[in-house]
Design a protein around this motif. Structure first.
Motif, mmCIF file in Angstrom:
data_model
loop_
_atom_site.group_PDB
_atom_site.id
_atom_site.type_symbol
_atom_site.label_atom_id
_atom_site.label_comp_id
_atom_site.label_asym_id
_atom_site.label_seq_id
_atom_site.Cartn_x
_atom_site.Cartn_y
_atom_site.Cartn_z
ATOM 1 N N ARG A 198 65.929 -42.388 22.005
ATOM 2 C CA ARG A 198 64.628 -41.776 21.732
ATOM 3 C C ARG A 198 64.015 -41.210 23.016
ATOM 4 O O ARG A 198 64.174 -41.808 24.089
ATOM 5 C CB ARG A 198 63.652 -42.825 21.159
ATOM 6 N N ASN B 159 58.974 -35.240 20.074
ATOM 7 C CA ASN B 159 59.428 -36.608 19.857
ATOM 8 C C ASN B 159 60.803 -36.544 19.188
ATOM 9 O O ASN B 159 60.933 -36.019 18.083
ATOM 10 C CB ASN B 159 58.432 -37.362 18.970
ATOM 11 N N TRP B 160 61.829 -37.060 19.879
ATOM 12 C CA TRP B 160 63.217 -36.940 19.412
ATOM 13 C C TRP B 160 63.812 -38.327 19.228
ATOM 14 O O TRP B 160 63.585 -39.220 20.024
ATOM 15 C CB TRP B 160 64.022 -36.149 20.449
ATOM 16 N N GLU B 161 64.640 -38.486 18.173
ATOM 17 C CA GLU B 161 65.365 -39.740 17.964
ATOM 18 C C GLU B 161 66.717 -39.448 17.328
ATOM 19 O O GLU B 161 66.831 -38.622 16.411
ATOM 20 C CB GLU B 161 64.574 -40.696 17.064
ATOM 21 N N TYR C 175 66.383 -46.181 25.117
ATOM 22 C CA TYR C 175 67.541 -46.294 24.229
ATOM 23 C C TYR C 175 68.000 -47.740 24.196
ATOM 24 O O TYR C 175 67.742 -48.519 25.120
ATOM 25 C CB TYR C 175 68.678 -45.370 24.661
ATOM 26 N N ASN D 234 70.845 -46.423 19.521
ATOM 27 C CA ASN D 234 69.679 -45.615 19.181
ATOM 28 C C ASN D 234 69.113 -44.984 20.442
ATOM 29 O O ASN D 234 68.997 -45.652 21.476
ATOM 30 C CB ASN D 234 68.620 -46.497 18.503
ATOM 31 N N LYS E 127 60.354 -38.703 24.398
ATOM 32 C CA LYS E 127 59.185 -37.856 24.169
ATOM 33 C C LYS E 127 59.009 -36.945 25.376
ATOM 34 O O LYS E 127 59.075 -37.402 26.520
ATOM 35 C CB LYS E 127 57.918 -38.694 23.993
#
Length: 788
Positions: free
Chosen positions: A355, A364-366, A324, A353, A357
């Protein structure tokens, strides 16, 4: 309300007519050694015993009748300046203060110098010098700006090792944290072990807990205002440090024929390198960069460019990759219209931001929140006893609650995009500092805020307009099933809110040594951290207010007694406060918040309250300096049923907030033994935070079901630990190189403080058992700091 505001403005501005009968004496005061503008310098006029202090830009202004005066400029650690001046017209007079070598020893042993300000109406404010922060013992030797504010009354930590903090019974997201006016949404490095603020580039830090001036808004609890330092205008200088798991370096100096200056700094951790050398495949690391460029165009105009970027990365082989980052950029233009009217224009960008995995499921997340902010602020010195601040701001938000993608051949994840959201938040404010007499000073203002939630596709519609329904058979709240949806275009207004936010503060000086102060402020908060935990986690998602997630409103009143003793060697501050919050979001039992497309289906709007007594006493001078802070407080919330048939959360009764801690004691000390050795210590005690424990269990169709008691009726064990530090400053071998060694021990007596409890069943005996989960034991560290 409208005509009353116009009348107030007319009365305030009419004061300029009287100020024109006097001459304006103004200027800036700097440190001659590096050109740094000095804050809090005393400027005294001997003939009429009037005066002022410099603001955060090193500026001062005094209005006087025509005549000849003696100006006295003084600040601890600097040589005093006395100068005659003949005022016949508006005069600009700058001063450069020389360091007083005769006071150097006293500066070392009086590092705090925090006498209580008796006369100003400012209260519920804590300031701390960077020099003091750097001598505090901390985890793994990394100087931490945020950890220092935990030593003040009314402030408590969410969890050990977390940079989230709670102020006067407010949640962690209710604190407005700004770095040079840019909002910082996640203040943590390495998930809370360090903060994102590099102490080498921090010039000023102020925590405002009450009586918050009207130029600040958007949160309901506090303001943590942190400012970058300006670069040295005379020569290239630098400093840094080498620690066990991280190092840092800062450079500053002049540019463009001394019309400009720069500061650039960086930090990085390298523990992951040692882990890989040891054959460990897992790693955790961070780095960040700070930069500031300051250009003095002329005496009336000044440009500044400030930037920050920080990145964290965590890798656990075959399980998770997580990173992040925070980004902020700010362009500022300071303009002086006249000696009595200053302006500051800011264009600001801020982004957070997140993120990760998950290897074992191929996820996969964001997620992301960002804003663009325009601010225009003016400071008007109307008379020698009236200062007016006013301005406007407008902010545009972008929210991405989650982008979910599948990766890898074995992934069974369905890719999806949670609905992105947009909003604007604007404000108009006016604030006045007014010295009515030698004994009474007041601060009063008004802020008007306007929030607009902009369109998105697929807004759900619910029966009876209730996204949460009550199941009378099982006596539980459940998520409602939408009966339809309405599509909105991106810029279509869904809903808007507006609020008037009055602010007021007053100081009555009983005599030169003691005063009584009181304050009131109303605050509104339009964006919220979707979380049902006590501390901030990187996975928490920010969301804007809408038709169901209402804006929080808080009203706080505080009263206090302030006193200095024995020639300002000792000081005492006692405050009592009461805070009420409406539209406090509360989550139904069993709420799942992660990747929830319609968060309104798991929350209800309730109320909260907090009240308490705070004591802060200091020893300001001598070889032994420091302070003791104590807070006795309660933070509670309640969510009653929406009608007579519903019980509400916790049967509609008041219950302790997750961050409620009845007692909070901190003792911070510093002892200067001699020129080479100094020592520091911090003892912290806090009541155990609120928790909900199981009270029994039963079998239902062969399944063991745990029965929990009332919400937050229980507590974790009390939290306490002792931190120690020793600083060794060797005699410099080179004129341009200074160094020091800092040895510290965190949690010196190895207290295993509980972060949480787990409740399990013993496989052998079949009996229930409780296990305490702790984060830290004793942690020794050493850091080498240097200057050149």
């Amino acid at each position: 309300m409208k005509y009353n505001l116009i009348l107030i403005l007319f009365i305030l501005f009419s004061g300029t007519g009287f100020s024109q009968e006097k001459i304006t004496l103004s200027g800036t005061i700097s440190n001659s050694a590096d050109g740094e503008k000095l804050f809090g310098v005393n400027v005294l006029i001997l003939e009429n015993n009037s005066g002022t202090v410099t603001n955060e830009n090193g500026s001062y202004l005094i209005n006087l009748p025509r005549g000849e005066y003696t100006i006295v400029v003084s600040s601890m650690g600097f040589q005093e300046i006395r100068e005659k001046v003949n005022l016949q017209h508006n005069t600009k007079k700058d001063f450069n203060l020389e360091i007083d070598s005769n006071q150097l020893e006293e500066v070392v042993i009086a590092a705090t110098d925090y006498k209580t300000d008796i006369r100003t109406p400012e209260m519920s404010v804590n300031k701390i010098k960077i020099e003091t922060i750097k001598k505090m013992p901390v985890v793994m030797g990394e100087v931490d700006v945020l950890k220092s504010i935990l030593q003040f009354p009314g402030v408590s930590s969410a969890n050990e090792g977390s940079t989230g903090f709670n102020v006067r019974g407010g949640s962690a997201d209710a604190n407005l944290v700004i770095l040079d006016d840019a909002v910082i949404y996640n203040t943590a490095h390495l998930f809370g072990f360090f903060s994102v603020f590099n102490s080498d580039v921090v010039d000023d830090m102020k925590l405002i807990k009450g009586g918050i001036p009207s130029m600040f808004g958007g949160r309901t609890s506090s303001v943590l205002d942190i400012r970058h330092k300006n670069g040295n205008t005379d020569e290239i200088k630098g400093n840094g440090g080498i620690g066990l798991i991280s190092s840092r370096l800062m450079l500053e100096g002049p540019l463009l024929n001394d019309k400009a200056s720069f500061v650039v700094a960086g930090r990085t951790s390298y523990a992951h390198l040692f882990m890989k050398m040891a054959g460990e495949n897992n790693s955790a690391s961070f780095y960040d960069l700070n930069a500031k460029f300051d250009y003095r165009w002329n005496d009336r105009n000044r440009l500044s460019f400030v930037g920050y970027y920080g990145l964290d990365n965590l890798e656990i082989k075959d399980f998770i990759v997580n990173n992040y980052d925070n980004t902020m950029l700010n362009t500022q233009w300071n303009h002086r219209f006249s000696e009595s009217l200053l302006s500051n224009t800011s264009l600001i960008y801020s982004k957070y931001n997140y993120r990760f995995k998950l290897d074992f499921i191929g996820l996969n997340w964001e997620s992301e929140i960002s804003n663009y902010n325009f601010k225009y602020d003016l400071k008007h010195f109307l008379k020698d006893n009236i200062t007016l601040d006013y301005g406007v701001s407008s902010m545009y938000y972008q929210f991405n609650p989650g982008t979910i993608r599948a990766y890898g051949e074995k992934s069974f994840i369905n890719s999806m995009q949670l609905t992105k959201k947009h909003a604007t938040e604007s404000a108009l404010y006016i604030n006045s500092n007014h010295e009515l007499s030698d004994k009474i000073s007041i601060n009063y203002g008004l802020r008007f805020s306007y929030f607009e939630r902009l369109g998105q596709e697929g807004v759900s519609i619910y029966e009876n307009d209730e996204p949460v329904v009550f199941n009378p058979e099982f006596q539980v709240y459940e998520e409602a099933i939408p009966i339809g949806s309405i599509d909105y275009k991106k810029n279509k207004k869904l809903i808007s809110y507006h609020n008037f936010e009055p602010r007021f503060g007053m100081s009555y000086a009983i005599n030169e040594e003691q005063s009584i102060k009181l304050s009131y402020n109303r605050m509104s908060q339009y964006i919220h951290l979707i979380s049902n935990t006590a501390s901030v986690t990187p996975l928490d998602v920010w969301a804007p207010s809408d038709a169901y997630l209402k804006p929080e409103l808080s009203d706080q009143i505080a009263i206090g007694y302030f006193r200095n003793f024995k020639d300002d060697n000792y000081s005492l501050e006692i405050e009592s406060f009461y805070k009420k919050i409406t539209n406090k979001a509360d989550y139904i039992d069993g709420a799942e918040l992660i990747a929830h497309e319609a968060i309104e289906r798991v929350l209800l709007n309730g109320e909260a309250r907090a009240y308490g007594l705070e004591v802060l006493t200091r020893k300001n001078t001598g070889k032994l300096t420091g302070w003791l802070s104590y807070t006795l407080s309660r933070a509670e919330q309640r969510t009653p049923g929406r009608n007579a048939l519903e019980p509400g959360i916790n049967n509609g009764n008041w219950y302790r907030a997750n961050y409620d801690k009845l007692h909070n004691l901190s003792i911070t000390t510093s002892y200067a033994l001699n020129d080479k050795w100094s020592f520091g210590g911090i003892f912290t005690f806090q009541s155990g935070k609120a928790a909900t424990f199981p009270i029994g269990k039963y079998q239902y169709q062969g399944i063991t079901i745990v029965d929990y008691g009332a919400r937050n009726k229980n507590s974790l064990s009390a939290f306490h630990h002792l931190d120690l530090s020793a600083t060794y400053t060797p005699k410099p071998k080179h004129k341009n190189w200074q160094s020091e060694w800092v040895f510290s021990v965190y949690n010196a007596y190895n207290r295993k403080n509980a972060a949480s409890y787990t409740f399990n069943q013993n496989d052998d005996s079949g009996l229930s058992e409780v296990k305490r989960i702790s984060i830290f034991g004793i942690i020794p560290s050493v850091t080498y700091n240097f200057k050149f």
